[in-house]
Design an enzyme around this catalytic site. Structure first.
Site, PDB file in Angstrom:
ATOM      1  N   VAL A 456      31.515 -12.538   0.646  1.00  0.00           N
ATOM      2  CA  VAL A 456      30.902 -11.385  -0.011  1.00  0.00           C
ATOM      3  C   VAL A 456      31.454 -10.128   0.678  1.00  0.00           C
ATOM      4  O   VAL A 456      31.642 -10.109   1.894  1.00  0.00           O
ATOM      5  CB  VAL A 456      29.350 -11.451   0.025  1.00  0.00           C
ATOM      6  CG1 VAL A 456      28.798 -11.346   1.418  1.00  0.00           C
ATOM      7  CG2 VAL A 456      28.718 -10.406  -0.863  1.00  0.00           C
ATOM      8  N   GLU A 457      31.787  -9.112  -0.133  1.00  0.00           N
ATOM      9  CA  GLU A 457      32.260  -7.840   0.426  1.00  0.00           C
ATOM     10  C   GLU A 457      31.068  -6.885   0.500  1.00  0.00           C
ATOM     11  O   GLU A 457      30.363  -6.696  -0.498  1.00  0.00           O
ATOM     12  CB  GLU A 457      33.355  -7.227  -0.472  1.00  0.00           C
ATOM     13  CG  GLU A 457      34.658  -7.989  -0.432  1.00  0.00           C
ATOM     14  CD  GLU A 457      35.743  -7.354  -1.307  1.00  0.00           C
ATOM     15  OE1 GLU A 457      36.843  -7.098  -0.796  1.00  0.00           O
ATOM     16  OE2 GLU A 457      35.498  -7.113  -2.510  1.00  0.00           O
ATOM     17  N   VAL A 458      30.848  -6.313   1.675  1.00  0.00           N
ATOM     18  CA  VAL A 458      29.762  -5.343   1.867  1.00  0.00           C
ATOM     19  C   VAL A 458      30.412  -3.965   1.923  1.00  0.00           C
ATOM     20  O   VAL A 458      31.295  -3.728   2.750  1.00  0.00           O
ATOM     21  CB  VAL A 458      28.985  -5.630   3.166  1.00  0.00           C
ATOM     22  CG1 VAL A 458      27.851  -4.625   3.349  1.00  0.00           C
ATOM     23  CG2 VAL A 458      28.430  -7.056   3.153  1.00  0.00           C
TER      24      VAL A 458
END
Length: 698
Positions: A456-458
């Site tokens: 997941v990219e934050v």
């Protein structure tokens, strides 16, 4: 003197209980210096003239032995040094197996790699039925093979037909699966684990289990030859020859069966030493260290807020997936809001189907499925949203709609509620543009299918607070994800490096290269699926939305080939509407066939003119060049994050260690030379970026 990891307690009934507890560590891992400690503790137990036997149990709350200490292997400077390490492990296990009294392993929690090899050297194994209990030999995932006798003992215990797939895949088993295969003799509730193991010791030495007739027949030369030939074929198809450990595992298991245990152990130690020095194992171990380090990183200096419940906007494919990982993995109460009850039901069905698979595999009971489903509720209004700590938005990729969601959440939730947008391309700063509390807004980009993809990219924007960032990173981790923090730039990191790669594959297609030839080239290079099949899976329409955003931001090198338009106009969205680069009208067991009608649509006559290596080089070099730019522009915080992002987000070949590790292996001058050559052949889009030119000059 160093504190021992092994402690002996002699019971009145003359059963010795050896507790394994590595001082100062959360997990028990095997280290070279334990060889002497194990020998010493067994000698101590043998001082009891009436010794009935030994039980090995862990002093840790949730792991038996999680494997060998990988950094110990990493410190080896030569194949001979790594081989000596394996031989030392083999000697310890052989000494344990040769004891004249029964030794029983009482297993609770992770029993992996060297931990399982230790258990296999015992006379019997009892494990707990706890969900944390897992048994397996995952060495192949580090480009290695089990080096302390595992390749020899497991096939003898459960038969080669069962053992070989386990060693080749590194798959870990739950307690009941291990019992069914005969790896453990019994699986019992944790509360009676120790007393069951003690009772087993008191039965005395029992001769090993007899293999079923089918497995005994496989030990005949003809059947064995057929089995190994099949395993070799299947492994070659799966690994494309990119993972040398798989081939060596088959060889070593075979030596043991055909030439006896001694020759098998020698072959195992030698193969272990040689594999430890391969670039593939170095790359895979690098990824292992990187992911381990990332698990400890909070993402910033602030203190995360506790997240007790979350809300989700949108019950589509992504919303349903996010709801399931939040409820099932993170154990959080989830409330879904959709514009229709059908949308809410769709999201609920996603979780129901996932849990039903677990029930079918007997991983959970129907009662546990009900319990987990009870965490997810939904409706068409904001009822139940007022106390949500985080709201994750998964509505359509439309800026105005996402801004409206921000306004609605700000009026229906607490002032401190975090608003996380699952967007693949829209700038978070623009989503937060009209917000009253922009510091609460952040991007959280999941990959499809959410329940399977680990990354997941934050994405914090300029005004996101430190507290919002670390809370979101902690939430993503609790959902079972590996989060990387990336800058709020168009395409973020993963889609930005993926777009040029897919565009290049499309250009190869327009030049007349057949669909399957392009995809095969990249599968052979090491990707799990080819770029055109990937586009079918992701959705051609989704891909088409990202390209213009990137082209607008970064110029012509992101321009999608004009033929893209024709594919879209023909109503092709990929797998979701069963119409894309491939045909979806065949039975599921058949291999996917390209849709030949596409060639006429694109006005091309398919013919393979370039080699697979040339096609792979074109697509991959576009990706590497863009990855180097991302690091240079600080889109990612470090090369390690870029490697993890590419491997976990788009299946960049793990045996190459990720784009940055691979670029390092190629060397600066070679990277620039390759790009320059491609630029002369195919155009300016291959021009090496400033960062690469600078690195080559230095």
């Amino acid at each position: 003197m160093e504190q021992s990891a092994f402690h002996l307690q002699m019971r009145l009934d003359h059963v010795g209980v050896i507790t394994i507890d590595v001082p100062g560590e959360k997990m028990n891992t095997l280290k070279a210096e334990f060889a002497g400690q194990i020998t010493a503790i067994i000698a101590e137990a043998r001082r009891d003239p009436q010794l009935a036997g030994l039980v090995l149990i862990s002093g840790k709350a949730d792991n038996f032995i999680a494997g060998a200490d990988i950094s110990m292997i990493d410190r080896c400077q030569s194949a001979a040094e790594a081989e000596a390490l394996a031989k030392q492990g083999q000697e310890v296990m052989a000494a344990l197996a040769a004891l004249p009294f029964p030794v029983v392993a009482a297993i609770h929690g992770a029993c992996l790699g060297g931990g399982l090899e230790l258990a296999l050297a015992c006379d019997a194994r009892i494990c707990s039925l706890d969900d944390k209990t897992r048994l397996g030999l995952p060495e192949v995932q580090l480009g290695l093979l089990p080096g302390s006798g595992g390749t020899q003992r497991l096939p003898r215990l459960i038969g080669v037909q069962q053992a070989l797939p386990l060693i080749l895949t590194g798959k870990s088993l739950r307690a009941k699966q291990a019992r069914k295969l005969g790896i453990v003799d019994d699986a019992v509730p944790q509360a009676i684990l120790l007393e069951t193991a003690i009772a087993r010791v008191k039965k005395g030495k029992v001769s090993g289990r007899t293999l079923p007739l089918r497995d005994r027949l496989l030990h005949g030369p003809l059947a064995r030859q057929a089995l190994f030939a099949l395993a070799t074929r299947q492994t070659a198809a799966k690994t494309q020859g990119n993972y040398p450990a798989a081939k060596r595992i088959i060889e070593v298991v075979r030596v043991g069966l055909e030439q006896g245990s001694r020759a098998g152990h020698e072959a195992e130690a030698r193969a272990f030493g040689e594999l430890a020095m391969t670039p593939e194992s170095v790359a895979l171990r690098g990824l292992f260290f990187a992911t381990t380090a990332m698990k400890k990183e909070p993402g910033g200096d602030a203190t995360p807020r506790p997240v007790r419940s979350i809300g989700i906007l949108g019950g589509g494919l992504m919303g349903g997936g996010i709801a399931s990982v939040s409820a099932i993995n993170a154990g959080l109460p989830v409330r879904i809001k959709d514009i229709s009850l059908a949308g809410v039901n769709h999201a609920l069905k996603t979780s129901w189907d996932l849990l039903s698979k677990k029930v079918k595999r007997r991983q959970i009971t129907p009662a546990q499925r009900q319990q987990q489903m009870a965490r997810i509720t939904g409706g068409i209004d904001y009822q139940g949203f007022v106390r949500r700590d985080v709201v994750i938005e998964a509505v359509f990729e439309d800026l105005a709609l996402k801004q409206q969601m921000v306004r609605e959440i700000e009026s229906h939730c607490q002032p401190q509620t975090i608003f996380a947008s699952n967007t693949s391309s829209l700038p978070i700063e623009e989503i937060a543009a009209g917000a009253q509390r922009p510091e609460n807004i952040i991007g959280l980009h999941y990959f499809s299918p959410v329940e399977k993809m680990p990354l997941v990219e934050v994405i914090p924007h300029l005004n996101t607070s430190g507290e919002t960032l670390v809370t979101t990173v902690a939430l993503a981790r609790s959902q079972g994800k590996t989060p990387i923090v990336v800058a709020d730039q168009p395409g973020f990191y993963v889609n930005r490096i993926l777009a040029p790669y897919i565009n290049e594959a499309m250009r190869c297609l327009l030049e007349g290269e057949p669909i399957e030839h392009i995809d095969r080239a990249l599968v052979k290079f090491g990707f799990p699926v080819g770029p055109l099949q990937l586009l079918d899976e992701v959705g051609i329409d989704v891909g088409s939305k990202i390209s213009p955003i990137l082209q607008q931001a970064y110029g012509e090198r992101f321009a999608a080939p004009t033929a893209f338009e024709a594919v879209l106009k023909d109503g092709r969205k990929g797998r979701k509407n069963r119409k894309g680069f491939y045909r979806y009208d065949q039975p599921r067991w058949q291999r996917k066939k390209p849709d030949a009608s596409l060639y006429a649509l694109l006005n091309i006559t398919p013919q393979a003119r370039q080699s697979e290596a040339q096609i792979a080089e074109r697509c991959v070099m576009m990706m590497l060049n863009e990855a180097a730019r991302c690091l240079d522009e600080q889109v990612i915080r470090c090369a390690r994050d870029g490697d993890i992002g590419a491997v976990f987000g788009i299946g960049f070949p793990p045996f190459l260690g990720g784009p940055f590790h691979y670029m390092e292996q190629l060397g600066a001058a070679e990277r620039v030379n390759r790009l320059t050559r491609l630029m002369q052949q195919h155009g300016d889009r291959f021009a090496p970026c400033e960062a690469l030119i600078k690195a080559a000059a230095e």
